[in-house]
Structures are given as C-alpha cells and as structure tokens.
Motif scaffolding. Structure first.
Motif, PDB file in Angstrom:
ATOM      1  N   VAL A   4      26.268  -8.256  30.965  1.00 36.18           N
ATOM      2  CA  VAL A   4      27.088  -6.907  31.376  1.00 36.18           C
ATOM      3  C   VAL A   4      25.748  -6.545  30.744  1.00 36.18           C
ATOM      4  CG1 VAL A   4      28.493  -5.289  31.889  1.00 36.18           C
ATOM      5  CG2 VAL A   4      29.004  -7.702  31.766  1.00 36.18           C
ATOM      6  N   ILE A   5      25.444  -5.683  31.140  1.00 38.77           N
ATOM      7  CA  ILE A   5      24.501  -4.429  30.948  1.00 38.77           C
ATOM      8  C   ILE A   5      24.901  -3.292  29.849  1.00 38.77           C
ATOM      9  CG2 ILE A   5      22.532  -4.332  32.515  1.00 38.77           C
ATOM     10  CD1 ILE A   5      23.012  -2.058  33.057  1.00 38.77           C
ATOM     11  N   GLN A   6      24.582  -3.422  28.634  1.00 39.66           N
ATOM     12  CA  GLN A   6      24.831  -2.836  27.884  1.00 39.66           C
ATOM     13  C   GLN A   6      25.663  -1.363  27.959  1.00 39.66           C
ATOM     14  OE1 GLN A   6      24.678  -3.186  24.327  1.00 39.66           O
ATOM     15  NE2 GLN A   6      25.460  -1.535  24.032  1.00 39.66           N
ATOM     16  N   GLU A   7      24.986  -0.206  29.190  1.00 41.37           N
ATOM     17  CA  GLU A   7      25.168   1.253  29.651  1.00 41.37           C
ATOM     18  C   GLU A   7      26.247   0.393  30.133  1.00 41.37           C
ATOM     19  OE1 GLU A   7      24.265   4.368  32.746  1.00 41.37           O
ATOM     20  OE2 GLU A   7      23.671   2.918  32.791  1.00 41.37           O
ATOM     21  N   ILE A   8      27.066  -0.400  30.843  1.00 40.69           N
ATOM     22  CA  ILE A   8      28.198  -1.283  31.991  1.00 40.69           C
ATOM     23  C   ILE A   8      29.379  -1.283  30.436  1.00 40.69           C
ATOM     24  CG2 ILE A   8      29.454  -2.535  33.232  1.00 40.69           C
ATOM     25  CD1 ILE A   8      27.331  -0.094  34.495  1.00 40.69           C
ATOM     26  N   GLN A   9      28.755  -2.076  28.979  1.00 40.65           N
ATOM     27  CA  GLN A   9      29.429  -2.163  28.366  1.00 40.65           C
ATOM     28  C   GLN A   9      29.907  -1.750  28.063  1.00 40.65           C
ATOM     29  OE1 GLN A   9      27.997  -4.909  25.783  1.00 40.65           O
ATOM     30  NE2 GLN A   9      26.813  -6.985  27.137  1.00 40.65           N
ATOM     31  N   GLU A  10      29.746  -0.370  27.818  1.00 43.25           N
ATOM     32  CA  GLU A  10      29.787   1.698  26.480  1.00 43.25           C
ATOM     33  C   GLU A  10      30.845   1.660  27.735  1.00 43.25           C
ATOM     34  OE1 GLU A  10      26.304   2.955  25.241  1.00 43.25           O
ATOM     35  OE2 GLU A  10      25.946   1.284  23.973  1.00 43.25           O
ATOM     36  N   LEU A  11      30.461   1.921  28.977  1.00 46.56           N
ATOM     37  CA  LEU A  11      31.407   2.750  29.735  1.00 46.56           C
ATOM     38  C   LEU A  11      32.286   1.752  30.249  1.00 46.56           C
ATOM     39  CD1 LEU A  11      28.776   3.526  32.617  1.00 46.56           C
ATOM     40  CD2 LEU A  11      29.768   5.219  30.618  1.00 46.56           C
ATOM     41  N   GLN A  14      34.360   2.585  26.672  1.00 46.72           N
ATOM     42  CA  GLN A  14      35.146   4.046  26.138  1.00 46.72           C
ATOM     43  C   GLN A  14      36.266   4.272  27.757  1.00 46.72           C
ATOM     44  OE1 GLN A  14      31.775   6.581  27.520  1.00 46.72           O
ATOM     45  NE2 GLN A  14      30.683   5.610  25.709  1.00 46.72           N
ATOM     46  N   SER A  15      35.783   3.720  29.141  1.00 50.02           N
ATOM     47  CA  SER A  15      37.698   3.960  30.128  1.00 50.02           C
ATOM     48  C   SER A  15      38.755   2.735  29.946  1.00 50.02           C
ATOM     49  CB  SER A  15      36.862   3.644  31.533  1.00 50.02           C
ATOM     50  OG  SER A  15      38.173   2.939  32.146  1.00 50.02           O
ATOM     51  N   LEU A  16      38.557   2.136  28.624  1.00 54.44           N
ATOM     52  CA  LEU A  16      39.454   0.935  28.161  1.00 54.44           C
ATOM     53  C   LEU A  16      39.999   2.042  27.539  1.00 54.44           C
ATOM     54  CD1 LEU A  16      39.038  -2.431  28.852  1.00 54.44           C
ATOM     55  CD2 LEU A  16      40.734  -1.293  30.173  1.00 54.44           C
ATOM     56  N   GLU A  17      39.543   2.500  26.107  1.00 50.61           N
ATOM     57  CA  GLU A  17      39.995   3.587  25.384  1.00 50.61           C
ATOM     58  C   GLU A  17      40.826   4.750  25.493  1.00 50.61           C
ATOM     59  OE1 GLU A  17      36.679   3.687  23.036  1.00 50.61           O
ATOM     60  OE2 GLU A  17      36.977   1.763  21.842  1.00 50.61           O
ATOM     61  N   SER A  18      39.800   5.072  26.631  1.00 46.82           N
ATOM     62  CA  SER A  18      40.556   6.142  27.154  1.00 46.82           C
ATOM     63  C   SER A  18      42.275   5.813  27.712  1.00 46.82           C
ATOM     64  CB  SER A  18      39.533   6.931  28.429  1.00 46.82           C
ATOM     65  OG  SER A  18      40.247   8.123  28.758  1.00 46.82           O
ATOM     66  N   THR A  19      42.278   5.091  28.555  1.00 54.72           N
ATOM     67  CA  THR A  19      43.351   4.763  29.002  1.00 54.72           C
ATOM     68  C   THR A  19      44.854   4.064  28.218  1.00 54.72           C
ATOM     69  OG1 THR A  19      41.564   3.896  31.162  1.00 54.72           O
ATOM     70  CG2 THR A  19      44.242   3.075  30.522  1.00 54.72           C
ATOM     71  N   PHE A  20      43.716   3.705  27.568  1.00 53.08           N
ATOM     72  CA  PHE A  20      44.594   2.887  26.313  1.00 53.08           C
ATOM     73  C   PHE A  20      45.522   4.905  25.540  1.00 53.08           C
ATOM     74  CE2 PHE A  20      45.849   2.120  22.249  1.00 53.08           C
ATOM     75  CZ  PHE A  20      46.949   1.008  21.576  1.00 53.08           C
ATOM     76  N   GLU A  85      42.852   1.679  43.904  1.00 56.79           N
ATOM     77  CA  GLU A  85      41.322   1.297  44.196  1.00 56.79           C
ATOM     78  C   GLU A  85      42.303   2.633  45.812  1.00 56.79           C
ATOM     79  OE1 GLU A  85      40.244  -3.157  44.624  1.00 56.79           O
ATOM     80  OE2 GLU A  85      42.520  -3.077  45.230  1.00 56.79           O
ATOM     81  N   THR A  86      43.558   2.543  45.749  1.00 56.99           N
ATOM     82  CA  THR A  86      43.953   3.778  46.223  1.00 56.99           C
ATOM     83  C   THR A  86      43.688   4.836  46.409  1.00 56.99           C
ATOM     84  OG1 THR A  86      46.478   2.320  47.309  1.00 56.99           O
ATOM     85  CG2 THR A  86      46.379   5.020  47.473  1.00 56.99           C
ATOM     86  N   GLN A  87      43.848   5.599  44.921  1.00 57.17           N
ATOM     87  CA  GLN A  87      43.592   6.601  44.481  1.00 57.17           C
ATOM     88  C   GLN A  87      41.307   6.721  44.670  1.00 57.17           C
ATOM     89  OE1 GLN A  87      43.872   6.919  40.244  1.00 57.17           O
ATOM     90  NE2 GLN A  87      46.533   6.914  40.246  1.00 57.17           N
ATOM     91  N   ILE A  88      40.703   5.662  44.254  1.00 54.23           N
ATOM     92  CA  ILE A  88      39.495   6.044  44.486  1.00 54.23           C
ATOM     93  C   ILE A  88      39.020   6.647  45.818  1.00 54.23           C
ATOM     94  CG2 ILE A  88      37.113   4.533  45.127  1.00 54.23           C
ATOM     95  CD1 ILE A  88      37.960   2.709  42.720  1.00 54.23           C
ATOM     96  N   ALA A  89      39.789   5.619  47.559  1.00 59.37           N
ATOM     97  CA  ALA A  89      39.962   5.734  48.677  1.00 59.37           C
ATOM     98  C   ALA A  89      39.880   6.868  48.686  1.00 59.37           C
ATOM     99  CB  ALA A  89      40.929   4.818  49.216  1.00 59.37           C
ATOM    100  N   LYS A  90      41.402   7.848  48.605  1.00 61.03           N
ATOM    101  CA  LYS A  90      41.899   8.841  49.165  1.00 61.03           C
ATOM    102  C   LYS A  90      40.625  10.402  48.208  1.00 61.03           C
ATOM    103  CE  LYS A  90      46.635   8.758  48.757  1.00 61.03           C
ATOM    104  NZ  LYS A  90      47.601   8.536  48.504  1.00 61.03           N
ATOM    105  N   ALA A  91      40.175   9.632  46.626  1.00 65.35           N
ATOM    106  CA  ALA A  91      39.166  10.813  46.387  1.00 65.35           C
ATOM    107  C   ALA A  91      37.663  11.760  47.083  1.00 65.35           C
ATOM    108  CB  ALA A  91      38.810  10.563  44.627  1.00 65.35           C
ATOM    109  N   THR A  99      34.885   9.216  40.226  1.00 65.17           N
ATOM    110  CA  THR A  99      33.749   8.553  39.310  1.00 65.17           C
ATOM    111  C   THR A  99      35.068   8.114  37.787  1.00 65.17           C
ATOM    112  OG1 THR A  99      31.820   9.792  39.992  1.00 65.17           O
ATOM    113  CG2 THR A  99      31.668   8.928  37.454  1.00 65.17           C
ATOM    114  N   LEU A 100      35.747   8.811  37.386  1.00 64.11           N
ATOM    115  CA  LEU A 100      36.542   7.992  36.858  1.00 64.11           C
ATOM    116  C   LEU A 100      36.939   6.933  37.142  1.00 64.11           C
ATOM    117  CD1 LEU A 100      38.494   9.609  33.624  1.00 64.11           C
ATOM    118  CD2 LEU A 100      39.901   8.939  35.463  1.00 64.11           C
ATOM    119  N   ASN A 101      37.930   6.930  38.167  1.00 63.51           N
ATOM    120  CA  ASN A 101      38.213   5.357  38.653  1.00 63.51           C
ATOM    121  C   ASN A 101      37.456   4.576  39.139  1.00 63.51           C
ATOM    122  OD1 ASN A 101      41.396   6.395  38.556  1.00 63.51           O
ATOM    123  ND2 ASN A 101      41.122   8.110  40.206  1.00 63.51           N
ATOM    124  N   GLU A 102      36.538   4.344  39.233  1.00 66.79           N
ATOM    125  CA  GLU A 102      35.608   3.706  39.818  1.00 66.79           C
ATOM    126  C   GLU A 102      35.213   2.756  38.147  1.00 66.79           C
ATOM    127  OE1 GLU A 102      33.397   5.433  44.003  1.00 66.79           O
ATOM    128  OE2 GLU A 102      32.156   5.536  42.170  1.00 66.79           O
TER     129      GLU A 102
END
Length: 120
Positions: A4-11, A14-20, A85-91, A99-102
């Motif tokens: 997994v490229i560095q950018e995806i790792q960092e994102l 960050q996403s999981l930290e935010s969710t936590f 996935e439902t939220q992404i489909a509705k957004a 973007t946040l949910n993806e």
C-alpha cells in the motif's frame, strides 16, 4: 498483505484515528447520560485493534492481541462496511461526506485484511 502506497497508509491511519476519536466521544457522552454503551464500546475497541494492526504492519509498532480478540474485531469491522457503503451511495458526487466515507471504507477494508493475515 498487499503493498500500500505511503499516501494511502497515512489516509487510512488518519481515518481510523478519527473514527476511534468519534466513537470515544460517543462512548463518553452516552456513559454520562446513562445510556447503553455496549455497541459503541465494541465498535471503538474493534477500530482501535484494527488501527494498531495496521500500524504494526506498516510501521512496526507493538501489537499483542490473542486470536479470539482479533477474530471478534475483524467481525465487528466487517459489520461496519454495509452502512458505510449505503452512505456512500446516498452521498452527492464530490461531497466531503462521500470522500470521508470512501476513505473510511478503504481504511476498514485494509484493517480487516491486516487482521485476517494474523489469523493464518
């Protein structure tokens, strides 16, 4: 685990930290109100373990959970995917919510993969 490229790792981190943090705040708020916190606590713990698994895989940070906890966490994280996935489909296309949910979806899938690799 696939590379997994560095950018995806960092994102993803960050996403999981935010969710936590969001789940931790919800847990605290619900505790103060005397509400049932079982589901939020279960999700918060699963996200924490998934996050630690990714950090261990990518950055070599400590990870020490037994197989039962890893399996439970993986199952809880998999249960979070359909509503996202439902939220992404509705957004709306291009919205910050989409973007946040993806990113959250991608991070959860990577965390699940990381946990699955520990079970084999």
């Amino acid at each position: 685990m696939k590379t997994v490229i560095q950018e995806i790792q960092e994102l993803s981190i960050q996403s999981l930290e935010s969710t936590f943090h969001k789940l931790s705040n919800a847990f605290q708020s619900m505790t103060e109100k005397g509400a049932n916190t079982a589901l939020v606590e279960k999700r918060r713990n699963a996200v924490k373990i998934g996050l630690e698994s990714l950090k261990n895989t990518w950055y070599g940070e400590e990870f020490c959970y037994d197989e039962e906890i890893i399996l439970t966490s993986k199952d809880v994280l998999q249960g979070l995917i359909p509503p996202i996935e439902t939220q992404i489909a509705k957004a709306k296309e291009g919205s910050s919510q989409k973007t946040l949910n993806e990113r959250r979806l991608m991070a959860l899938k990577l965390a699940i993969e990381s946990l699955e690799n520990r079970l084999t």
